[in-house]
Design a protein around this motif. Structure first.
Motif, short mmCIF file in Angstrom:
data_model
loop_
_atom_site.label_atom_id
_atom_site.label_comp_id
_atom_site.label_asym_id
_atom_site.label_seq_id
_atom_site.Cartn_x
_atom_site.Cartn_y
_atom_site.Cartn_z
N ARG A 34 0.80 -1.23 0.00
CA ARG A 34 0.00 0.00 0.00
C ARG A 34 0.82 1.27 0.00
N LEU A 38 -0.11 5.95 -0.86
CA LEU A 38 -0.30 6.76 0.34
C LEU A 38 0.68 7.92 0.40
N GLU A 42 0.10 9.46 5.71
CA GLU A 42 -0.71 8.24 5.77
C GLU A 42 0.16 7.00 6.00
N GLN A 43 1.35 6.99 5.43
CA GLN A 43 2.27 5.87 5.66
C GLN A 43 2.69 5.81 7.13
#
Length: 129
Positions: A34, A38, A42-43
């Motif tokens: 993901r 991101l 967000e990571q």
């Protein structure tokens, strides 16, 4: 023949080790899968619960050696701090990626807490060395 018996780790603790190492691996795979979609914020937000899982996985490697009750309780606290906020994230998930990630954290993290409170597990950490 020798009458010395080696202490054998109980099955619930082996299950905890397997669950924690699987959780750590899933965290790495999830982060890698993901990370492209991101932002940096967000990571970082995604990494926080996985960091707790990775520390717990490192702690589980000491279960068969010199680990005491403090290691067990530290693992319980870390897993609780990972699972409880994840329950709210599960309800707020807008797509399948975050939903599956939260579900995996709950499905693998909650049994760890339960298994560490079993009498066999408690006895293992309280045994004489």
């Amino acid at each position: 023949m020798s009458d010395v018996r080696e202490p054998v780790m109980p099955a619930p603790l082996r299950a905890v080790q397997i669950l924690l190492l699987t959780l750590a691996l899933v965290g790495i795979v999830s982060m890698l899968a993901r990370s492209d979609s991101l932002t940096a914020y967000e990571q970082g937000e995604m990494m926080a619960p996985w960091l707790l899982a990775w520390v717990s996985a490192a702690l589980c490697l000491t279960y068969d050696g010199s680990a005491r009750g403090r290691v067990r309780m530290t693992t319980v606290v870390l897993m609780t701090l990972m699972v409880l906020p994840t329950v709210t994230r599960l309800a707020e998930a807008e797509s399948t990626g975050p939903f599956l990630e939260a579900a995996v954290r709950i499905l693998l993290g909650a049994p760890v807490v339960v298994l560490l409170f079993l009498p066999e597990s408690t006895a293992w950490f309280d045994r004489d060395r």
